[in-house]
Scaffold this motif. Structure first.
Motif, PDB file in Angstrom:
ATOM      1  N   GLU A 115      -4.985  21.742  -8.201  1.00  0.00           N
ATOM      2  CA  GLU A 115      -4.313  20.682  -8.672  1.00  0.00           C
ATOM      3  C   GLU A 115      -4.920  19.295  -7.756  1.00  0.00           C
ATOM      4  O   GLU A 115      -4.495  19.237  -6.479  1.00  0.00           O
ATOM      5  CB  GLU A 115      -2.932  20.612  -8.584  1.00  0.00           C
ATOM      6  CG  GLU A 115      -2.283  21.710  -9.751  1.00  0.00           C
ATOM      7  CD  GLU A 115      -0.883  21.685  -9.478  1.00  0.00           C
ATOM      8  OE1 GLU A 115      -0.277  21.085  -8.796  1.00  0.00           O
ATOM      9  OE2 GLU A 115      -0.256  22.839 -10.048  1.00  0.00           O
ATOM     10  N   ALA A 116      -5.773  18.531  -8.268  1.00  0.00           N
ATOM     11  CA  ALA A 116      -6.235  17.319  -7.743  1.00  0.00           C
ATOM     12  C   ALA A 116      -5.303  16.236  -7.865  1.00  0.00           C
ATOM     13  O   ALA A 116      -5.799  15.418  -8.874  1.00  0.00           O
ATOM     14  CB  ALA A 116      -7.925  17.195  -8.168  1.00  0.00           C
ATOM     15  N   THR A 117      -4.286  16.155  -7.076  1.00  0.00           N
ATOM     16  CA  THR A 117      -3.381  15.026  -7.373  1.00  0.00           C
ATOM     17  C   THR A 117      -2.980  14.014  -6.137  1.00  0.00           C
ATOM     18  O   THR A 117      -2.499  13.246  -6.290  1.00  0.00           O
ATOM     19  CB  THR A 117      -1.880  15.674  -7.731  1.00  0.00           C
ATOM     20  OG1 THR A 117      -1.495  16.682  -6.780  1.00  0.00           O
ATOM     21  CG2 THR A 117      -1.953  16.519  -9.172  1.00  0.00           C
ATOM     22  N   ARG A 118      -3.624  14.648  -5.057  1.00  0.00           N
ATOM     23  CA  ARG A 118      -3.465  13.709  -3.947  1.00  0.00           C
ATOM     24  C   ARG A 118      -4.643  13.919  -2.927  1.00  0.00           C
ATOM     25  O   ARG A 118      -5.318  14.889  -3.059  1.00  0.00           O
ATOM     26  CB  ARG A 118      -2.232  14.017  -3.017  1.00  0.00           C
ATOM     27  CG  ARG A 118      -2.079  15.651  -2.670  1.00  0.00           C
ATOM     28  CD  ARG A 118      -0.566  15.791  -2.165  1.00  0.00           C
ATOM     29  NE  ARG A 118      -0.454  17.372  -2.057  1.00  0.00           N
ATOM     30  CZ  ARG A 118      -0.613  17.938  -0.874  1.00  0.00           C
ATOM     31  NH1 ARG A 118      -1.394  17.429  -0.011  1.00  0.00           N
ATOM     32  NH2 ARG A 118      -0.637  19.264  -0.666  1.00  0.00           N
ATOM     33  N   ASP A 119      -4.792  13.062  -1.796  1.00  0.00           N
ATOM     34  CA  ASP A 119      -5.836  13.067  -0.817  1.00  0.00           C
ATOM     35  C   ASP A 119      -5.774  14.677  -0.130  1.00  0.00           C
ATOM     36  O   ASP A 119      -4.682  14.945  -0.076  1.00  0.00           O
ATOM     37  CB  ASP A 119      -5.847  11.783   0.018  1.00  0.00           C
ATOM     38  CG  ASP A 119      -6.032  10.793  -0.458  1.00  0.00           C
ATOM     39  OD1 ASP A 119      -6.642  10.591  -1.638  1.00  0.00           O
ATOM     40  OD2 ASP A 119      -5.681   9.712   0.148  1.00  0.00           O
ATOM     41  N   MET A 120      -6.762  14.895   0.239  1.00  0.00           N
ATOM     42  CA  MET A 120      -6.631  16.373   0.692  1.00  0.00           C
ATOM     43  C   MET A 120      -8.133  16.384   1.805  1.00  0.00           C
ATOM     44  O   MET A 120      -9.113  15.801   1.289  1.00  0.00           O
ATOM     45  CB  MET A 120      -6.707  17.460  -0.093  1.00  0.00           C
ATOM     46  CG  MET A 120      -7.750  17.670  -1.187  1.00  0.00           C
ATOM     47  SD  MET A 120      -7.729  18.858  -2.114  1.00  0.00           S
ATOM     48  CE  MET A 120      -7.661  20.240  -1.284  1.00  0.00           C
TER      49      MET A 120
END
Length: 805
Positions: free
Chosen positions: A89-94
């Motif tokens: 799930e690419a939903t926030r900076d990581m």
């Protein structure tokens, strides 16, 4: 080409478009190899798109992507297995860190080192291998370097070496980016003492046998670049042997780190194996420290300090040397009259560095250093000598077998003082695929030289040289000189790494300029190298290097001998001297492969060096005597090969073979070999352990080097020369691990606090080879000369113990 250009343009447009989209997220991280080292030029791509980024020299990357349910990132780099990571799930900076493995099978620590790509002429040296190496010099980085292809050494008592036919003075040594110096009056390996570099304090070592970068100074042969440790916690080591003792301790406490080493060497037991029966009393002490302090988050101050005290005392009693062939054995007997030699060399070095990390890609620094040397050499040695035909063991007292009877007396009172001060600035910055490095430096020198030497000989009661009327000295030499000068230098270089479909290129190009106030000479030195790893076969690496290299005169090169009105030999300084020049052409490559589930690498380099404005010299032991004028041209050419790998599983070993020819033409007339033209050199470094018992290790070092030309005393090569025999030597060491490691037998009590405890036994010169360092010349009343070899050390046993914590 058009397709690649269109693809590159499309990649840029899509990347810019993606960056311009709102609501994007950022993925950052670091990529390292299996040994924890950062990997640069790794391509990080969103699978199925042209969105991507490349890692910098620290292995860091930053990538902006469009949010989505699932994103797959692909990590690819030449020489490594491709890796994929799925972000569900690419939903926030990581942050996503990745370790990449080599294309070959998963390798252990040693194998990883063997498989690293060498795209420049700099070769890495593992300083840890010095720990158990049988080394008569007492343990030095140079003792391992001399087993590399292109490097030769024919004196186990000295840390000096020749590279591809060059002189000892053509090699430059750096410690933490600072050039280090050594005493100038040293004339024999017995006097030399300890090398400047302390292996216990060393973090990394790089060596180049030619074609090196513009950031390295004006020398014609090689560069040895050493970086000292910055400990992360308390560590230390202590060792004791028959050759001396070493100790070091490193620590870290917040903003401050330090590593300090103390070394003591005495070679009395080793020197006792030589032909001369004497009282040998050499004592060499070296104290070094390297400290760092972080004064602010982006500011750091470093201090490197060194104090070296070398004392050599020698009182000879008698000497007996057998030499010649089995059919023509001769014997020299010398009875000394109670004279002695007393030498003292004191050197002090200190350097301060202020570093500023301007940003993640730019570092700036200021450096200041000072070196001072106080050198004193004095001897009064005389005696009577008898040269006889045949071995003394078969002597029957028949005086008719006597060939020559005489006596001699040698005297010297030499003093030299040198002070060298350096100030400079350096910097580096990374801009995309470019790494720029630059530097400027000013060096002030002050040297005073006082030499008083003479030698008296007589043969059969006649003073030599025999005139029939006068009583004369065989030779004399006097000097009373002072030199004060300033040197200015600057360099600029760029390292550019890029990929195309055919593979990866590393281009290093730069220029260096220098000016010396003494002879008002300005020199300009462009240098370049290109490395290539083909995509079709990533086990291959190719490299080419070329450049214009100068050897700026320091002091010894300036000294020219003239005659005064009384026929005394007087040393004067030649203000018209110029820098020697060498143009390098080097073509080489590596091939890495696996056999028997082990890693191997074969390297080869062909080179040609065109030499101009040479200052010819002769070599006596390790003393280099220059003509003092630019009166020769020459060349050096050859082939260096090295086979490196796991000859025994889990250990590194290598075999080096060098073939060479180095020739000079003196005064446009006399074509003669260069003084260090060995012709060939074979060296071996081998590690092993006993089957089923890895605590018991074996280290072997072997050298076979062709003989070099030599001349009679105070004669040049144009007056005729002779050939010295080949240098042959094997040193063998056994080491047993008492404590430390997985299966140690003494892992209890206070020994639990120790990393390792090793007991060692070394057998120096295993086959008791008679190697020659120089010659003792005697002359009869008719002027006929005889050269008697001065042999180096024989077979000798050494015991040692090493403890690490």
């Amino acid at each position: 080409m058009m397709i690649r250009a269109v693809a590159a343009l499309l990649f840029i447009l899509v990347s810019v478009s993606a960056l311009g989209q709102g609501g994007r997220i950022k993925v950052t991280g670091n990529i390292r190899d299996g040994d924890g080292n950062p990997l640069e030029l790794v391509l990080v791509q969103v699978k199925g798109t042209l969105i991507g980024a490349m890692t910098d020299e620290k292995g860091a990357y930053s990538l902006s992507i469009v949010p989505g349910d699932s994103v797959t990132l692909v990590f690819s780099c030449l020489g490594y297995n491709k890796a994929e990571r799925i972000i569900p799930e690419a939903t926030r900076d990581m942050r996503l860190n990745v370790q990449m493995n080599y294309t070959a099978l998963q390798l252990g620590e040693i194998a990883v080192t063997a498989m690293r790509r060498q795209t420049s002429t700099l070769e890495s040296v593992d300083a840890e291998k010095i720990r158990l190496l049988p080394d008569p010099a007492g343990g030095s980085i140079e003792s391992l370097v001399v087993t590399f292809a292109g490097v030769t050494s024919s004196n186990e008592l000295s840390s000096q070496y020749s590279v591809r036919g060059g002189s000892y003075d053509e090699n430059i040594v750096y410690v933490n980016g600072l050039e280090v110096f050594r005493p100038l009056l040293i004339r024999s390996g017995q006097q030399e003492g300890l090398s400047f570099t302390n292996p216990d304090m060393t973090e990394s070592v790089n060596f180049s046998a030619g074609g090196f970068e513009a950031r390295y100074g004006d020398k014609m042969s090689s560069v040895l670049d050493i970086v000292y440790k910055k400990p992360e916690k308390l560590e230390g080591s202590a060792s004791v042997s028959l050759l001396g003792a070493n100790a070091y301790v490193g620590s870290s406490s917040g903003k401050f780190t330090q590593v300090t080493g103390l070394r003591y060497k005495t070679g009395s037991s080793l020197l006792s194996s030589m032909d001369t029966d004497a009282e040998y009393d050499p004592e060499f002490v070296d104290l070094q420290t390297y400290m760092t302090y972080a004064v602010a988050p982006k500011w750091e101050v470093n201090f490197l300090g060194n104090m070296s005290l070398n004392n050599y005392k020698f009182t000879p009693h008698s000497r007996e040397t057998a030499f010649g062939t089995t059919q023509n054995i001769k014997n020299l007997l010398v009875v000394f009259d109670g004279g002695h030699e007393r030498d003292r060399f004191e050197t002090f070095f200190g350097a301060l560095t202020l570093k500023h990390q301007l940003n993640a890609h730019t570092e700036l620094g200021l450096q200041a250093s000072a070196f001072t040397s106080k050198e004193e050499e004095g001897y009064d040695i005389g005696g009577e000598y008898l040269l006889r035909d045949g071995d003394d063991t078969s002597s029957d007292g028949d005086l008719s077998r006597e060939l020559l009877l005489g006596n001699y007396h040698e005297h010297a009172r030499n003093r030299l003082r040198s002070n060298i001060v350096n100030v400079g600035h350096y910097g580096s910055t990374r801009m995309q695929q470019h790494t720029l490095k630059w530097g400027v430096q000013a060096q002030m020198e002050k040297i005073t030289d006082r030499i008083s030497e003479w030698e008296k000989r007589d043969s059969a009661g006649y003073t030599l040289p025999h005139t029939g009327t006068d009583v004369s000295l065989q030779e004399n030499l006097y000097s009373n000189n002072k030199l004060e000068s300033t040197r200015l230098s600057a360099y600029l270089q760029d390292v550019f790494k890029f990929r195309i479909e055919q593979g990866m290129f590393t281009l290093t190009a730069g220029v260096r300029g220098s000016y010396w106030s003494y002879n008002k000479e300005a020199i300009f030195s462009p240098r370049a190298s290109l490395g290539f790893i083909p995509a079709l076969n990533q086990d291959l690496t190719f490299r080419f290097a070329t450049g214009l290299y100068y050897q700026t005169p320091f002091y010894k090169e300036l000294r020219v001998t003239t005659k005064d009105e009384f026929e005394n030999n007087i040393i004067e300084l030649n203000k018209d001297i110029k820098s020697q020049r060498s143009i390098h052409f080097i073509l080489g490559g590596d091939y890495t492969f696996r056999a028997m589930d082990r890693n191997f690498k074969f390297s080869a380099d062909a080179y040609y060096k065109k030499l101009d404005d040479l200052i010819p010299y002769t070599v006596d032991n390790v003393k280099v005597r220059y003509y003092g004028e630019n009166c020769a041209t020459g060349y050096a050419m050859g082939l260096d090969m090295k086979f490196f790998g796991e000859f025994v599983p889990g250990t590194d070993s290598w075999i080096s073979l060098s073939l060479m020819k180095a020739e000079q033409t003196i005064r446009d007339e006399f074509k003669v070999p260069m003084p260090n033209d060995h012709g060939y050199n074979f060296s071996l470094f081998f590690q092993d352990y006993f089957p089923g018992n890895k605590r018991l290790k074996v280290n072997l070092k072997g050298v076979l080097s062709g003989g070099t030309p030599f001349t009679a005393p105070r004669k040049g090569y144009e007056d005729g020369y002779y050939d010295m025999p080949a240098y042959k030597r094997v040193d063998l060491g056994f080491s047993y691990q008492l404590a430390g490691g997985v299966d140690a037998i003494m892992d209890r009590g206070f020994l639990r606090n120790l990393k390792n405890v090793w007991l060692g036994v070394d057998l120096f010169n295993l086959f008791d080879m008679k190697n020659v360092s120089s010659y003792f010349w005697i002359t009869d009343v008719d002027g006929a000369s005889h050269a008697i070899p001065n042999y180096l050390t024989g077979r000798q046993l050494n015991l040692r113990i090493i403890a690490d914590f």
